[in-house]
Structure formats: structure tokens, C-alpha cells
Design an enzyme around this catalytic site. Structure first.
Site, PDB file in Angstrom:
ATOM      1  N   SER A 184       0.805  -1.387   0.024  1.00  0.00           N
ATOM      2  CA  SER A 184      -0.010   0.048   0.009  1.00  0.00           C
ATOM      3  C   SER A 184       0.756   1.267  -0.057  1.00  0.00           C
ATOM      4  O   SER A 184       0.293   2.383  -0.452  1.00  0.00           O
ATOM      5  CB  SER A 184      -0.833  -0.195   1.246  1.00  0.00           C
ATOM      6  OG  SER A 184      -0.227   0.182   2.364  1.00  0.00           O
ATOM      7  N   ASP A 242      -4.335   7.719   9.805  1.00  0.00           N
ATOM      8  CA  ASP A 242      -3.873   6.297  10.394  1.00  0.00           C
ATOM      9  C   ASP A 242      -2.277   6.302  11.108  1.00  0.00           C
ATOM     10  O   ASP A 242      -1.931   5.666  11.586  1.00  0.00           O
ATOM     11  CB  ASP A 242      -4.099   5.189   9.471  1.00  0.00           C
ATOM     12  CG  ASP A 242      -3.327   5.359   8.178  1.00  0.00           C
ATOM     13  OD1 ASP A 242      -2.336   6.043   8.188  1.00  0.00           O
ATOM     14  OD2 ASP A 242      -3.340   4.556   7.391  1.00  0.00           O
ATOM     15  N   HIS A 261       0.418   5.594   6.455  1.00  0.00           N
ATOM     16  CA  HIS A 261       0.491   5.850   5.312  1.00  0.00           C
ATOM     17  C   HIS A 261       0.653   7.358   4.897  1.00  0.00           C
ATOM     18  O   HIS A 261       0.306   8.223   5.617  1.00  0.00           O
ATOM     19  CB  HIS A 261      -0.482   5.533   4.546  1.00  0.00           C
ATOM     20  CG  HIS A 261      -1.006   3.725   4.720  1.00  0.00           C
ATOM     21  ND1 HIS A 261      -1.853   3.332   5.541  1.00  0.00           N
ATOM     22  CD2 HIS A 261      -0.470   2.805   3.867  1.00  0.00           C
ATOM     23  CE1 HIS A 261      -1.559   2.044   5.490  1.00  0.00           C
ATOM     24  NE2 HIS A 261      -1.269   1.712   4.505  1.00  0.00           N
TER      25      HIS A 261
END
Length: 237
Positions: free
Chosen positions: A60, A209, A212
Site C-alpha cells: 500500500s 492512520d 501511510h
């Protein structure tokens, strides 16, 4: 690594330790979405058909988790290269939630179906292995196999590193953290020690979060990677 880099590793390790029960570097169930953190758009130069191909192969952190289509690592790395006068096509081969085992399974498919032989593969996997507590020995075996496959195909590699979360203990960290520099040395790959160096320490560059990067954070990553990519491309001095 620079002192600031080690500080980044520690902060990121603490962040992922807190988030470990909640996520594993994104997942297939969390598709990318546009974010309010927009990078200033510039007219993209036309990419000639014979331009060198760079494949960004990872999880990701490569895939552009929760970012718009032009905000992920591949498009921003391509833009950073263009700003330096280096024209290359950067292909996004990041999949959110991928472990090294999953990456190992799909690597040959990506390479076999590329429109041209890659001039470089930027490889970054292992974060999800760590978050899921997968044994470092398995992470090493899978990364080693991918690097061996790329070496067999005579494709240069830029390896981006990851670190173990503190809550996994010192024994895990002692096995996990050396994987990246040791494999980079074994395969004579270019090496970027920590993918979020100079990013994770700045909340303005991270999504909510704290795991990221947002679009601005990805731009910092791309600018950090660009010089190493440029060195590996044809005609580099």
C-alpha cells in the site's frame, strides 16, 4: 543511516505498533480513494514509447492507499524524474495488503506481462509480514527469491527498507531489520533504508492512520528515490 532516519524508524515503529490490531498496510477491502491533500498539478510531459520502464512493485505504500490516481508513488516518481529532465515510464505495481509471499507469487506475472523489459524495479515489501507477525525467516526467503528472479532476468533493483514494530520484541527486530541491507548487499541492489524517511516524523505528510503518507508525503518519498532511480537508468553516469 542518518540520525534523523533512525528517529523516523523509531516513530514509525511506535505508530504501527499502535495500529497493528487495526490494519496491515491497507487491504484489498480498502480501495484507494481521493484525498483532500492534493499535490499541485503540472503538465505531464509526453512519454515516448521507447522510454525506460520502471516498475514500482510493493504494497500500500506503493499503491497510493487512499490517494487520487495521480498522487501515488508511481505517478509522483515519474513526475520527479521529469523535473530532473529524466523521462521514464513508472508503472504502479503496488497492491495494498500484499505480503512478501503474495508479491513473490505475482512478480513473474507482472514481469512477463510488462510492455517492455523494465530498466529498473523498485521493490518494497515486508511491512505486512511484520504487522502480521510472519516469521522474519519467511520474509527473507521471499525477498531473496524475488531478488534472485530479477537478477536472473538481468533487471536492476532499488530495494526500499522497512523496520519491525517495537512491540514485536528485540528478538524479532534483530532478525527482521537486517534483512533489507543484507539482501541489498548480496544482490548489489541500490538501497533506500527506510521508505518513509523524512516523512513519518511530520504529521502534515501523513494520513490520519499515521501509517501511510498523504500526497505531500509521497512527493517527499518520490524525491528521495528519484536520484537512485536516475543512477540506474540507461545513460546514467
Amino acid at each position: 543511516m542518518r540520525t534523523a532516519g533512525w528517529r523516523s524508524l523509531l516513530i514509525y515503529g511506535c505508530a504501527i505498533a499502535l495500529c497493528q490490531p487495526l490494519a496491515a498496510c491497507g487491504s484489498a477491502e480498502n480501495p484507494s480513494a481521493s484525498t483532500n491533500d492534493k499535490v499541485a498539478a503540472k503538465a505531464a510531459p509526453a512519454i515516448p514509447a521507447d522510454a525506460p520502464l520502471v516498475i514500482a512493485f510493493g504494497d500500500s505504500l506503493y499503491a497510493g492507499y487512499q490517494l487520487g490516481p495521480k498522487e501515488g508513488l508511481a505517478p509522483q516518481l515519474q513526475a520527479s524524474l521529469a523535473e530532473d529532465g529524466v523521462i521514464a515510464r513508472v508503472q504502479n505495481a503496488g497492491v495494498s495488503g500484499d505480503t512478501t509471499a503474495a508479491g513473490r507469487q505475482r512478480l513473474t506475472y507482472v514481469l512477463d506481462n510488462a510492455k517492455a523489459k523494465p530498466a529498473l524495479v523498485v521493490l518494497g515489501l515486508g511491512g505486512n509480514d511484520m504487522l502480521r507477525g510472519i516469521g522474519p525467516d519467511q520474509t527473507r526467503i521471499n525477498l531473496d527469491a524475488m531478488l534472485a528472479e530479477l537478477q536472473k532476468r538481468k533487471i536492476p533493483v532499488l530495494l526500499t527498507g522497512m523496520m519491525a514494530a517495537p512491540n514485536l520484541g528485540s528478538d524479532y527486530a534483530k532478525k527482521f531489520n537486517p534483512i533489507y541491507p543484507e539482501l541489498a548487499s548480496k544482490y548489489e541492489a541500490s538501497f533506500y533504508p527506510f521508505i518513509l524517511d523524512n516523512v513519518v516524523t511530520d504529521k502534515a505528510l501523513m494520513l490520519g492512520d499515521n501509517m501511510h503518507p498523504n500526497a505531500k508525503g509521497v512527493k517527499v518519498v518520490a524525491e528521495g528515490l528519484a536520484p537512485l532511480v536516475e543512477q540506474a537508468l540507461p545513460g546514467a553516469g
